[in-house]
Design a protein around this motif. Structure first.
Motif, PDB file in Angstrom:
ATOM      1  N   TYR A  16      54.392 -13.677 -11.136  1.00 57.88           N
ATOM      2  CA  TYR A  16      56.374 -12.989 -10.576  1.00 57.88           C
ATOM      3  C   TYR A  16      54.931 -11.665  -9.849  1.00 57.88           C
ATOM      4  O   TYR A  16      54.496 -11.093 -10.595  1.00 57.88           O
ATOM      5  N   LYS A  17      54.896 -12.049  -8.364  1.00 56.85           N
ATOM      6  CA  LYS A  17      54.040 -10.686  -7.858  1.00 56.85           C
ATOM      7  C   LYS A  17      54.777  -9.984  -6.898  1.00 56.85           C
ATOM      8  O   LYS A  17      55.863 -10.814  -6.154  1.00 56.85           O
ATOM      9  N   LYS A  34      59.929 -12.629 -17.958  1.00 57.23           N
ATOM     10  CA  LYS A  34      59.749 -11.626 -17.369  1.00 57.23           C
ATOM     11  C   LYS A  34      57.844 -11.537 -18.015  1.00 57.23           C
ATOM     12  O   LYS A  34      59.000 -10.211 -18.959  1.00 57.23           O
ATOM     13  N   TYR A  35      57.112 -11.369 -18.601  1.00 62.75           N
ATOM     14  CA  TYR A  35      56.188 -10.069 -19.174  1.00 62.75           C
ATOM     15  C   TYR A  35      55.126  -9.978 -18.385  1.00 62.75           C
ATOM     16  O   TYR A  35      54.545 -10.172 -17.382  1.00 62.75           O
ATOM     17  N   VAL A  36      54.950  -8.379 -18.274  1.00 63.07           N
ATOM     18  CA  VAL A  36      54.880  -7.491 -17.168  1.00 63.07           C
ATOM     19  C   VAL A  36      53.277  -7.971 -17.247  1.00 63.07           C
ATOM     20  O   VAL A  36      52.597  -6.865 -18.661  1.00 63.07           O
ATOM     21  N   LEU A  37      52.371  -7.926 -16.568  1.00 64.12           N
ATOM     22  CA  LEU A  37      50.737  -7.704 -16.999  1.00 64.12           C
ATOM     23  C   LEU A  37      50.547  -7.043 -16.543  1.00 64.12           C
ATOM     24  O   LEU A  37      49.399  -6.442 -17.076  1.00 64.12           O
ATOM     25  N   SER A  38      50.702  -5.992 -15.029  1.00 64.59           N
ATOM     26  CA  SER A  38      49.787  -5.066 -14.822  1.00 64.59           C
ATOM     27  C   SER A  38      50.857  -4.664 -13.956  1.00 64.59           C
ATOM     28  O   SER A  38      51.482  -5.513 -13.166  1.00 64.59           O
ATOM     29  N   GLY A  39      50.019  -3.117 -13.173  1.00 63.57           N
ATOM     30  CA  GLY A  39      50.789  -2.554 -12.447  1.00 63.57           C
ATOM     31  C   GLY A  39      52.866  -1.928 -12.872  1.00 63.57           C
ATOM     32  O   GLY A  39      52.981  -1.586 -13.972  1.00 63.57           O
ATOM     33  N   ILE A  41      57.368  -2.766 -12.584  1.00 60.65           N
ATOM     34  CA  ILE A  41      58.172  -3.281 -11.586  1.00 60.65           C
ATOM     35  C   ILE A  41      59.469  -2.785 -12.065  1.00 60.65           C
ATOM     36  O   ILE A  41      60.189  -2.818 -13.657  1.00 60.65           O
ATOM     37  N   ASP A  42      60.448  -2.191 -11.573  1.00 61.99           N
ATOM     38  CA  ASP A  42      61.555  -1.289 -11.696  1.00 61.99           C
ATOM     39  C   ASP A  42      62.441  -2.752 -12.135  1.00 61.99           C
ATOM     40  O   ASP A  42      62.603  -4.000 -10.815  1.00 61.99           O
ATOM     41  N   VAL A  43      63.925  -2.494 -13.046  1.00 58.16           N
ATOM     42  CA  VAL A  43      64.480  -3.582 -12.773  1.00 58.16           C
ATOM     43  C   VAL A  43      65.827  -2.722 -12.894  1.00 58.16           C
ATOM     44  O   VAL A  43      66.130  -2.267 -13.521  1.00 58.16           O
TER      45      VAL A  43
END
Length: 102
Positions: A16-17, A34-39, A41-43
């Motif tokens: 997911y980007k 979801k597992y954040v890889l970089s950057g 993400i606001d939810v």
């Protein structure tokens, strides 16, 4: 990947980007992680009114019925896994079934 159980169960995964821009609303009719890889993400969780800022290394789980809005001030990439069939198969995707469990 497709698993054989008493009732059909599917798991689909991918990347997911998201980039800065308008919020992306989602209402879940399936479960997702979801597992954040970089950057970042606001939810925004509509049920609680809380915005969670996820960064690399953070993990999120969305239950059936969850209503959220995704956004970012910069960009973010996450690995996701969902309990639903592939919506649109990639043209070179090959289904591999585990014959040992059938």
């Amino acid at each position: 990947m497709r698993t054989a159980t008493e009732s059909p169960a599917h798991i689909t995964s991918g990347f997911y980007k998201i980039e800065a821009g308008p919020e992306r609303p989602a209402t879940y009719t399936y479960e997702e992680t979801k597992y954040v890889l970089s950057g970042e993400i606001d939810v925004f969780d509509e049920a609680t009114g809380i915005t969670h800022n996820l960064v690399a290394g953070d993990f999120a789980f969305f239950f059936v019925g969850s209503k959220v809005k995704f956004s970012t001030k910069s960009k973010g990439t996450a690995f996701y896994a969902v309990t639903r069939p592939v919506a649109v198969a990639h043209p070179t995707l090959k289904v591999i079934e585990d014959k040992a469990s059938l």
